[in-house]
Design a protein around this motif. Sequence first.
Motif, PDB file in Angstrom:
ATOM      1  N   PRO A 121      -2.986  11.894   8.523  1.00  0.00           N
ATOM      2  CA  PRO A 121      -1.645  12.002   7.945  1.00  0.00           C
ATOM      3  C   PRO A 121      -1.471  11.069   6.762  1.00  0.00           C
ATOM      4  N   PRO A 122      -0.915  11.534   5.647  1.00  0.00           N
ATOM      5  CA  PRO A 122      -0.735  10.677   4.470  1.00  0.00           C
ATOM      6  C   PRO A 122       0.379   9.671   4.688  1.00  0.00           C
ATOM      7  N   PRO A 123       0.225   8.464   4.133  1.00  0.00           N
ATOM      8  CA  PRO A 123       1.274   7.452   4.236  1.00  0.00           C
ATOM      9  C   PRO A 123       2.345   7.676   3.173  1.00  0.00           C
ATOM     10  N   PRO A 124       3.463   6.961   3.252  1.00  0.00           N
ATOM     11  CA  PRO A 124       4.453   7.034   2.172  1.00  0.00           C
ATOM     12  C   PRO A 124       3.843   6.576   0.850  1.00  0.00           C
ATOM     13  N   GLY A 125       4.427   7.053  -0.244  1.00  0.00           N
ATOM     14  CA  GLY A 125       3.940   6.683  -1.565  1.00  0.00           C
ATOM     15  C   GLY A 125       4.275   5.245  -1.926  1.00  0.00           C
ATOM     16  N   LEU A 126       3.796   4.810  -3.076  1.00  0.00           N
ATOM     17  CA  LEU A 126       3.907   3.413  -3.506  1.00  0.00           C
ATOM     18  C   LEU A 126       5.342   2.895  -3.458  1.00  0.00           C
ATOM     19  N   ALA A 127       6.282   3.673  -3.937  1.00  0.00           N
ATOM     20  CA  ALA A 127       7.661   3.201  -4.016  1.00  0.00           C
ATOM     21  C   ALA A 127       8.264   2.922  -2.647  1.00  0.00           C
ATOM     22  N   ASP A 128       7.745   3.598  -1.617  1.00  0.00           N
ATOM     23  CA  ASP A 128       8.312   3.466  -0.277  1.00  0.00           C
ATOM     24  C   ASP A 128       7.329   2.860   0.716  1.00  0.00           C
ATOM     25  N   ASN A 129       6.326   2.157   0.209  1.00  0.00           N
ATOM     26  CA  ASN A 129       5.258   1.664   1.076  1.00  0.00           C
ATOM     27  C   ASN A 129       5.036   0.175   0.832  1.00  0.00           C
ATOM     28  N   SER A 130       5.500  -0.634   1.761  1.00  0.00           N
ATOM     29  CA  SER A 130       5.390  -2.092   1.588  1.00  0.00           C
ATOM     30  C   SER A 130       3.943  -2.571   1.689  1.00  0.00           C
ATOM     31  N   TYR A 131       3.085  -1.801   2.352  1.00  0.00           N
ATOM     32  CA  TYR A 131       1.662  -2.148   2.424  1.00  0.00           C
ATOM     33  C   TYR A 131       1.026  -2.044   1.042  1.00  0.00           C
ATOM     34  N   PHE A 132       1.214  -0.916   0.367  1.00  0.00           N
ATOM     35  CA  PHE A 132       0.671  -0.773  -0.987  1.00  0.00           C
ATOM     36  C   PHE A 132       1.216  -1.870  -1.904  1.00  0.00           C
ATOM     37  N   GLN A 133       2.476  -2.135  -1.780  1.00  0.00           N
ATOM     38  CA  GLN A 133       3.100  -3.143  -2.652  1.00  0.00           C
ATOM     39  C   GLN A 133       2.500  -4.526  -2.414  1.00  0.00           C
ATOM     40  N   ALA A 134       2.257  -4.871  -1.149  1.00  0.00           N
ATOM     41  CA  ALA A 134       1.699  -6.187  -0.829  1.00  0.00           C
ATOM     42  C   ALA A 134       0.264  -6.322  -1.317  1.00  0.00           C
ATOM     43  N   VAL A 135      -0.543  -5.276  -1.136  1.00  0.00           N
ATOM     44  CA  VAL A 135      -1.935  -5.352  -1.588  1.00  0.00           C
ATOM     45  C   VAL A 135      -1.997  -5.429  -3.100  1.00  0.00           C
ATOM     46  N   ASN A 136      -1.210  -4.617  -3.775  1.00  0.00           N
ATOM     47  CA  ASN A 136      -1.198  -4.661  -5.235  1.00  0.00           C
ATOM     48  C   ASN A 136      -0.775  -6.036  -5.749  1.00  0.00           C
ATOM     49  N   ALA A 137       0.180  -6.646  -5.061  1.00  0.00           N
ATOM     50  CA  ALA A 137       0.628  -7.982  -5.467  1.00  0.00           C
ATOM     51  C   ALA A 137      -0.505  -9.000  -5.332  1.00  0.00           C
ATOM     52  N   ASP A 138      -1.294  -8.877  -4.278  1.00  0.00           N
ATOM     53  CA  ASP A 138      -2.407  -9.798  -4.093  1.00  0.00           C
ATOM     54  C   ASP A 138      -3.495  -9.558  -5.125  1.00  0.00           C
ATOM     55  N   ILE A 139      -3.742  -8.291  -5.440  1.00  0.00           N
ATOM     56  CA  ILE A 139      -4.763  -7.965  -6.448  1.00  0.00           C
ATOM     57  C   ILE A 139      -4.331  -8.433  -7.831  1.00  0.00           C
ATOM     58  N   GLY A 140      -3.054  -8.261  -8.154  1.00  0.00           N
ATOM     59  CA  GLY A 140      -2.574  -8.597  -9.486  1.00  0.00           C
ATOM     60  C   GLY A 140      -2.564  -7.416 -10.428  1.00  0.00           C
ATOM     61  N   SER A 141      -2.830  -6.221  -9.907  1.00  0.00           N
ATOM     62  CA  SER A 141      -2.741  -4.957 -10.642  1.00  0.00           C
ATOM     63  C   SER A 141      -2.095  -3.932  -9.712  1.00  0.00           C
ATOM     64  N   THR A 142      -1.567  -2.872 -10.307  1.00  0.00           N
ATOM     65  CA  THR A 142      -0.949  -1.818  -9.512  1.00  0.00           C
ATOM     66  C   THR A 142      -1.887  -0.633  -9.422  1.00  0.00           C
ATOM     67  N   VAL A 143      -2.287  -0.322  -8.201  1.00  0.00           N
ATOM     68  CA  VAL A 143      -3.061   0.886  -7.944  1.00  0.00           C
ATOM     69  C   VAL A 143      -2.125   1.897  -7.294  1.00  0.00           C
ATOM     70  N   GLU A 144      -1.956   3.023  -7.936  1.00  0.00           N
ATOM     71  CA  GLU A 144      -1.108   4.090  -7.397  1.00  0.00           C
ATOM     72  C   GLU A 144      -2.026   5.209  -6.919  1.00  0.00           C
ATOM     73  N   PHE A 145      -2.071   5.409  -5.600  1.00  0.00           N
ATOM     74  CA  PHE A 145      -3.012   6.354  -5.023  1.00  0.00           C
ATOM     75  C   PHE A 145      -2.501   7.785  -5.104  1.00  0.00           C
ATOM     76  N   GLN A 146      -3.407   8.657  -5.476  1.00  0.00           N
ATOM     77  CA  GLN A 146      -3.177  10.095  -5.405  1.00  0.00           C
ATOM     78  C   GLN A 146      -4.030  10.590  -4.226  1.00  0.00           C
ATOM     79  N   ILE A 147      -3.453  10.509  -3.053  1.00  0.00           N
ATOM     80  CA  ILE A 147      -4.196  10.792  -1.820  1.00  0.00           C
ATOM     81  C   ILE A 147      -4.275  12.299  -1.613  1.00  0.00           C
TER      82      ILE A 147
END
Length: 565
Positions: A121-147
């Motif tokens: 099952p696909p997860p919520p997209g970047l705007a609604d996904n605190s996991y993606f937001q937290a990982v991107n913050a740690d990386i220092g770049s924004t990765v927006e997945f096209q799952i």
Amino acid sequence: MKDLPKGAVTSRRGFLGLVGLTAAMTAGGGLLGACSAPAGPRPGAGGGAKAAAADKLTSLTPTYTAFPGVKPDLPGTVSTLPGVPDVSGGFTSYPAQPTAALTQKAGKGGTYKAMTPLWGPPPPGLADNSYFQAVNADIGSTVEFQITDGTVYADKAIARLASGDIPDIMVIPSWEIDKMADFNTAVDRAFEDLTPYLQGDKVKPYPLLANLPTAAWQWSVWNDKLMAVPFPTEPYPFALLYRKDIFDDKGWNTNPKSADELFELGKEITDAKAKRWAFGSIHEMMWPTFRVPTEWRYEGGKLVHKYESPEYVLLLEFMQKVFKAGLVHPSVVGSKGANEKDLIGAGQILVYRDGLGGWKELLQQHRAKNPAFDIGAFPVFAHDGGTPLMYHGNAAGIFTFVKKGLPKEKVEEILSVLNWCAAPYGTKEYELANFGVEGKHFERDDKNVPQSTDLGRKEVAYTYGFLGGRPLYVDWIWPDAVKANVEWQNASFPFLEKGPFDGIRIQRPSKFSGLQVPTEDKFTDIMRGRRPVSDVKQIVTEWQRDGGNEARDFYMKVLRDNGRA
């Protein structure tokens, strides 16, 4: 699949579209429009077909530098087969204090789109996904997945390549590449040559990529250039997985030793009124069970393709019997894209073929809610009860490509992101990528092992892990499953097939790749009872005529060039 999941099927229409793309696509900006196999006298060599012994590609690969991390407590198996990776062992406990692998931010504030598969099952997209937001913050770049659904991933990847709509980062499994008739040409048109960034000591700015095994990098070469970051994979493309908790409860046979025993087990399990069927897709695991060669067998000075082997006919006869007996779930019978993970999770199928990574994904999805949920893998066996045969994969099974034409600083930033994603087990980066934020996406149990929360199960999906690859340890959070997995791998290793092309990196001829799906569609019709087994001879004759014999000439030349014929 990897885990993964290996063997996702694409549509015949999609591949015929790829093979037949014309100048109209070129006019529209497509990358594959001009990629039909070039005319010429050399048999089987169209579409950039090449071959080289993997050790001859070492000059193109990064200098290997081991990362000094935690060591596994379950031993694996050291491979002596050319091009075949080790069984790396596994961890049965989680590090008490994960350490940071990197001392500074990987990214520089850029934003990048990444296309990755997902078998679940696909997860919520970047705007609604605190996991993606937290990982991107740690990386220092924004990765927006096209799952994209892994079961139709090849269709989507072909469409993107054909249209020229290439994301900044694109993940493509090797088993899908093998089916893409014009990939050898498309790879140069679509993706950046990474040789100037990663060859030899140039990899030093990316120490976690340097920690990936050299053998995996050797498989990332196309057209004499380093074109991708590899995802190292275990030696096995797939296993026959089963619902161990239900099997144990019912007392069913967990160690069938022949095709007849598997068939009888299937009849015992199947109860359509109870919405329970024995099998999902199992035919690809039946290939080695019937000792069908992975692709080619060299015997008596000749190359015999798997379709031409007598074992392939026996396989088709067996699978036709399985389908006629109603032992396969109707959703699998009627569709190439049935979500078998959902079906086995619901107990509607009890046995199916998947990569060893599918074992982990199922436990992730179900064990938190059902602690008794368990998956096992049947020991490998032969159809006649004799000595088993098991296929092996190459040292890399999934590849991450970078869009061609990006500015140098963007390519370097993407490689820094992929370096972050390659952080191994025992690091803070690995923990964040796999589990999310402590107290939000996971909590630690009394053994310090991260356990997903409801939010974690909703938001965290295997995405960043595809981008960087990592060494092949079984690093799951369930000690019992780790032990079972490592034991299965070690026990299966002695039966790995020794093929005529082991250790040779081959770019398949375009016409040959384009034949695979249309031909196997015909064999699927036989398995499902829509054509008689007697049609095999006609199908093989068509395959030989339409490119199989030309491919045989190409592969024979590869053997001769490497002193094997």
